[in-house]
Scaffold this active site. Sequence first.
Site, PDB file in Angstrom:
ATOM      1  N   ARG A  95       0.824  -1.223   0.000  1.00  0.00           N
ATOM      2  CA  ARG A  95       0.000   0.000   0.000  1.00  0.00           C
ATOM      3  C   ARG A  95       0.856   1.270   0.000  1.00  0.00           C
ATOM      4  O   ARG A  95       0.490   2.282   0.617  1.00  0.00           O
ATOM      5  CB  ARG A  95      -0.934   0.031   1.205  1.00  0.00           C
ATOM      6  CG  ARG A  95      -2.098  -0.926   1.108  1.00  0.00           C
ATOM      7  CD  ARG A  95      -3.217  -0.331   0.257  1.00  0.00           C
ATOM      8  NE  ARG A  95      -4.306  -1.275   0.119  1.00  0.00           N
ATOM      9  CZ  ARG A  95      -5.407  -1.264   0.867  1.00  0.00           C
ATOM     10  NH1 ARG A  95      -5.572  -0.356   1.775  1.00  0.00           N
ATOM     11  NH2 ARG A  95      -6.333  -2.158   0.674  1.00  0.00           N
TER      12      ARG A  95
ATOM     13  N   ARG B 103      -2.984   7.066   1.171  1.00  0.00           N
ATOM     14  CA  ARG B 103      -3.418   8.315   1.816  1.00  0.00           C
ATOM     15  C   ARG B 103      -2.404   8.937   2.767  1.00  0.00           C
ATOM     16  O   ARG B 103      -2.559  10.088   3.159  1.00  0.00           O
ATOM     17  CB  ARG B 103      -4.731   8.067   2.564  1.00  0.00           C
ATOM     18  CG  ARG B 103      -5.919   8.028   1.642  1.00  0.00           C
ATOM     19  CD  ARG B 103      -7.130   7.451   2.334  1.00  0.00           C
ATOM     20  NE  ARG B 103      -6.873   6.069   2.699  1.00  0.00           N
ATOM     21  CZ  ARG B 103      -7.773   5.242   3.210  1.00  0.00           C
ATOM     22  NH1 ARG B 103      -8.986   5.665   3.462  1.00  0.00           N
ATOM     23  NH2 ARG B 103      -7.457   3.999   3.493  1.00  0.00           N
TER      24      ARG B 103
ATOM     25  N   ARG C 123      -5.900  11.886  -5.842  1.00  0.00           N
ATOM     26  CA  ARG C 123      -7.143  11.178  -5.515  1.00  0.00           C
ATOM     27  C   ARG C 123      -8.332  12.136  -5.586  1.00  0.00           C
ATOM     28  O   ARG C 123      -9.384  11.797  -6.103  1.00  0.00           O
ATOM     29  CB  ARG C 123      -6.978  10.594  -4.111  1.00  0.00           C
ATOM     30  CG  ARG C 123      -8.194  10.027  -3.480  1.00  0.00           C
ATOM     31  CD  ARG C 123      -8.452   8.622  -3.971  1.00  0.00           C
ATOM     32  NE  ARG C 123      -9.318   7.936  -3.053  1.00  0.00           N
ATOM     33  CZ  ARG C 123     -10.625   8.193  -2.926  1.00  0.00           C
ATOM     34  NH1 ARG C 123     -11.188   9.097  -3.681  1.00  0.00           N
ATOM     35  NH2 ARG C 123     -11.341   7.529  -2.051  1.00  0.00           N
TER      36      ARG C 123
ATOM     37  N   ASP D  84      -6.965  -2.274  -7.536  1.00  0.00           N
ATOM     38  CA  ASP D  84      -7.546  -2.918  -6.364  1.00  0.00           C
ATOM     39  C   ASP D  84      -7.920  -4.345  -6.719  1.00  0.00           C
ATOM     40  O   ASP D  84      -8.178  -4.648  -7.889  1.00  0.00           O
ATOM     41  CB  ASP D  84      -8.774  -2.156  -5.860  1.00  0.00           C
ATOM     42  CG  ASP D  84      -9.104  -2.560  -4.429  1.00  0.00           C
ATOM     43  OD1 ASP D  84      -8.458  -2.047  -3.502  1.00  0.00           O
ATOM     44  OD2 ASP D  84      -9.970  -3.434  -4.246  1.00  0.00           O
TER      45      ASP D  84
ATOM     46  N   TYR E 250     -15.349 -11.032  -0.175  1.00  0.00           N
ATOM     47  CA  TYR E 250     -15.998  -9.735  -0.406  1.00  0.00           C
ATOM     48  C   TYR E 250     -17.228  -9.888  -1.298  1.00  0.00           C
ATOM     49  O   TYR E 250     -18.243  -9.205  -1.108  1.00  0.00           O
ATOM     50  CB  TYR E 250     -15.013  -8.738  -1.040  1.00  0.00           C
ATOM     51  CG  TYR E 250     -13.935  -8.269  -0.084  1.00  0.00           C
ATOM     52  CD1 TYR E 250     -14.180  -7.224   0.807  1.00  0.00           C
ATOM     53  CD2 TYR E 250     -12.684  -8.862  -0.057  1.00  0.00           C
ATOM     54  CE1 TYR E 250     -13.201  -6.788   1.685  1.00  0.00           C
ATOM     55  CE2 TYR E 250     -11.699  -8.444   0.819  1.00  0.00           C
ATOM     56  CZ  TYR E 250     -11.960  -7.408   1.691  1.00  0.00           C
ATOM     57  OH  TYR E 250     -10.997  -6.985   2.564  1.00  0.00           O
TER      58      TYR E 250
HETATM   59  O1  CP3 Z   1      -0.096  -1.548  -2.478  1.00  0.00           O
HETATM   60  C1  CP3 Z   1      -0.318  -0.605  -3.264  1.00  0.00           C
HETATM   61  O2  CP3 Z   1       0.132   0.563  -3.118  1.00  0.00           O
HETATM   62  C2  CP3 Z   1      -1.093  -0.911  -4.551  1.00  0.00           C
HETATM   63  C3  CP3 Z   1      -2.486  -0.706  -4.517  1.00  0.00           C
HETATM   64  C4  CP3 Z   1      -3.437  -1.613  -3.753  1.00  0.00           C
HETATM   65  C5  CP3 Z   1      -4.665  -1.116  -3.260  1.00  0.00           C
HETATM   66  N1  CP3 Z   1      -5.406  -2.151  -2.800  1.00  0.00           N
HETATM   67  C6  CP3 Z   1      -5.070   0.295  -3.286  1.00  0.00           C
HETATM   68  C7  CP3 Z   1      -6.115   0.759  -2.352  1.00  0.00           C
HETATM   69  C8  CP3 Z   1      -3.416  -2.983  -3.493  1.00  0.00           C
HETATM   70  C9  CP3 Z   1      -2.308  -3.992  -3.745  1.00  0.00           C
HETATM   71  C10 CP3 Z   1      -4.676  -3.323  -2.898  1.00  0.00           C
HETATM   72  C11 CP3 Z   1      -5.072  -4.686  -2.531  1.00  0.00           C
HETATM   73  C12 CP3 Z   1      -6.291  -4.901  -1.740  1.00  0.00           C
HETATM   74  N2  CP3 Z   1      -7.497  -4.257  -1.831  1.00  0.00           N
HETATM   75  C13 CP3 Z   1      -6.414  -5.934  -0.780  1.00  0.00           C
HETATM   76  C14 CP3 Z   1      -5.368  -6.959  -0.434  1.00  0.00           C
HETATM   77  C15 CP3 Z   1      -4.262  -6.397   0.393  1.00  0.00           C
HETATM   78  C16 CP3 Z   1      -4.642  -5.979   1.760  1.00  0.00           C
HETATM   79  O3  CP3 Z   1      -4.453  -4.774   2.065  1.00  0.00           O
HETATM   80  O4  CP3 Z   1      -5.073  -6.814   2.553  1.00  0.00           O
HETATM   81  C17 CP3 Z   1      -7.732  -5.837  -0.252  1.00  0.00           C
HETATM   82  C18 CP3 Z   1      -8.319  -6.723   0.830  1.00  0.00           C
HETATM   83  C19 CP3 Z   1      -8.399  -4.786  -0.942  1.00  0.00           C
HETATM   84  C20 CP3 Z   1      -9.821  -4.342  -0.796  1.00  0.00           C
HETATM   85  C21 CP3 Z   1      -9.893  -2.961  -0.304  1.00  0.00           C
HETATM   86  N3  CP3 Z   1      -9.561  -1.849  -1.057  1.00  0.00           N
HETATM   87  C22 CP3 Z   1     -10.291  -2.505   0.980  1.00  0.00           C
HETATM   88  C23 CP3 Z   1     -10.716  -3.397   2.113  1.00  0.00           C
HETATM   89  C24 CP3 Z   1     -10.203  -1.105   0.972  1.00  0.00           C
HETATM   90  C25 CP3 Z   1     -10.625  -0.157   2.066  1.00  0.00           C
HETATM   91  C26 CP3 Z   1      -9.582  -0.033   3.114  1.00  0.00           C
HETATM   92  C27 CP3 Z   1      -8.871   1.304   3.003  1.00  0.00           C
HETATM   93  O5  CP3 Z   1      -7.653   1.331   3.222  1.00  0.00           O
HETATM   94  O6  CP3 Z   1      -9.543   2.299   2.729  1.00  0.00           O
HETATM   95  C28 CP3 Z   1      -9.711  -0.723  -0.294  1.00  0.00           C
HETATM   96  C29 CP3 Z   1      -9.423   0.666  -0.746  1.00  0.00           C
HETATM   97  C30 CP3 Z   1      -8.039   0.942  -1.240  1.00  0.00           C
HETATM   98  N4  CP3 Z   1      -7.310   0.142  -2.062  1.00  0.00           N
HETATM   99  C31 CP3 Z   1      -7.306   2.143  -0.980  1.00  0.00           C
HETATM  100  C32 CP3 Z   1      -6.101   2.027  -1.682  1.00  0.00           C
HETATM  101  C33 CP3 Z   1      -5.006   3.052  -1.769  1.00  0.00           C
HETATM  102  C34 CP3 Z   1      -7.797   3.339  -0.173  1.00  0.00           C
HETATM  103  C35 CP3 Z   1      -8.725   4.122  -1.051  1.00  0.00           C
HETATM  104  C36 CP3 Z   1      -8.645   5.612  -0.870  1.00  0.00           C
HETATM  105  O7  CP3 Z   1      -7.778   6.288  -1.486  1.00  0.00           O
HETATM  106  O8  CP3 Z   1      -9.505   6.133  -0.168  1.00  0.00           O
END
Ligand code: CP3
Length: 350
Positions: A33, A37, A46, A83, A159
Site C-alpha cells: 500500500r 493516503r 485522488r 484494487d 468480499y
Molecule cells: O499496495 C499498493 O500501493 C497498490 C495498490 C493496492 C490497493 N489495494 C489500493 C487501495 C493494493 C495492492 C490493494 C489490494 C487490496 N485491496 C487488498 C489486499 C491487500 C490488503 O491490504 O489486505 C484488499 C483486501 C483490498 C480491498 C480494499 N480496497 C479494501 C478493504 C479497501 C478499504 C480499506 C482502506 O484502506 O480504505 C480498499 C481501498 C483501497 N485500495 C485504498 C487504496 C489506496 C484506499 C482508497 C482511498 O484512497 O480512499
Amino acid sequence: MEDTRKADGMGIKPLLKVLGRQPETIPPVWMMRQAGRYLPEYRAVREKAGGFLDLCFNPELAAEVTLQPVRRFGFDAAILFSDILVIPLALGRKVWFVEGEGPRLEPLADAKALLSVRQEADQKLLSPIYETVRHVKSELAPETTLIGFCGAPWTVATYMVAGRGTPGQAPAKDLAAREPEAFQHVIDCLVDAAVDYLARQLEAGADVVQIFDTWAGSLPPKDFERWCVQPTERLIAKLRAKRPGAKVIGFARGAGKNIPHYVDETKVDAVSLESGIDRNFARDEIQSRVPVQGNVDPLILREGGVALDREVDAVLAAFSGGPFIFNLGHGILPDTPIAHVEQMLKRVRG
Ligand code: CP3
C-alpha cells in the site's frame, strides 16, 4: 554484444535477483500500500480523480500515484495502483467504495446467486489497467521492479459473498460450507479471471505479480486446502502455462504454520510474511524453501521512535542471512508519518 542479463532485467533489478535466490547485502525494499493516503501527493491526485475506482481506471493518474512513492523514497519496486475488487467488477458484479468505510458489493446470498456469476471477465473493462502498467513501465528506471497483482480467489470471494469486509469472513465461510459446489463455481471463475488478468499485466510490462490472500488465515486446515491452496496452485500453473517462468509472490496472510505447505503446493517463487509470524520459524521453515518478503508491523511503523528501530533490526537479524525483500507485514496505515518511513529506510540502507 548485447548484455542479456541487462536485457531480461535480472542483472540490474535487485528485487528480481533476490527472487532468483541471490541475496543482496542491502535488501531491496518496498511497502504494501505504498501508494496511499499517508502521502499528500496521493491525496491531491485522488481528489482530482473523483472516486477511488475512477482513479483505478484512469491510466494517467493511476500511473502517477504508482510512481509517487518510488520518486519520493527510491523504493526498489513500484506496485501497480489498482484494487483486488476490479475482478468482481469485470465479472459483472456491482462494486463501489464508501468514503471512510471501504468496499461495497451486491452480496451473493445463496447457491443460485453464486451460480449466476459470469465465467468470462470483461477484458475491455480491465484494459485501462494494462495501459497503466505500460505507462508506469515506460517511466521506471531499469533497476526498479514493476509488481502487478490480483486478489486470491478466496479473499475476493469473501468480499463478493458478504458484499463488504467482514470480521472472521463468516458469511463466505458459512455459504462455502452450505453450498460447496456453487461456491466452487465462483472460485473457478475467479481463478480463470485472475490467470488472464495477471498474464496481461505481465505482457504489459509487470516483472512479477503478487497474489494477495489477505483472509487465508480465517480458514481451518481442510478449508484452507480447498479454498486457498488448491485454487492458488491452479492459478499459478495456468498462468505459467501462458507465461512460462512467470514470477509469483504469494501472500497467504495469517496462514502461519501452514505456509511451508502452501509454498510446496502452489510453487510460488517467494512469500510475503505477515507481522505476527514467528520469525525463527519463518527463517527455518519458509526462507529455507523460498525467498521471503516482510514483515515490519505497520502499527510499529506508525509509532516510530526506538520501537521502530528495534523492529527494523529484528527483521534484518531474522532474514538477512538468505534471500530477502524488506517490506511490511501488511499495508501501511493512512495516518503513518512520512518521517517514520524515512527513518525505516535509513536504518535498512545504512
Ligand atoms: O499496495 C499498493 O500501493 C497498490 C495498490 C493496492 C490497493 N489495494 C489500493 C487501495 C493494493 C495492492 C490493494 C489490494 C487490496 N485491496 C487488498 C489486499 C491487500 C490488503 O491490504 O489486505 C484488499 C483486501 C483490498 C480491498 C480494499 N480496497 C479494501 C478493504 C479497501 C478499504 C480499506 C482502506 O484502506 O480504505 C480498499 C481501498 C483501497 N485500495 C485504498 C487504496 C489506496 C484506499 C482508497 C482511498 O484512497 O480512499
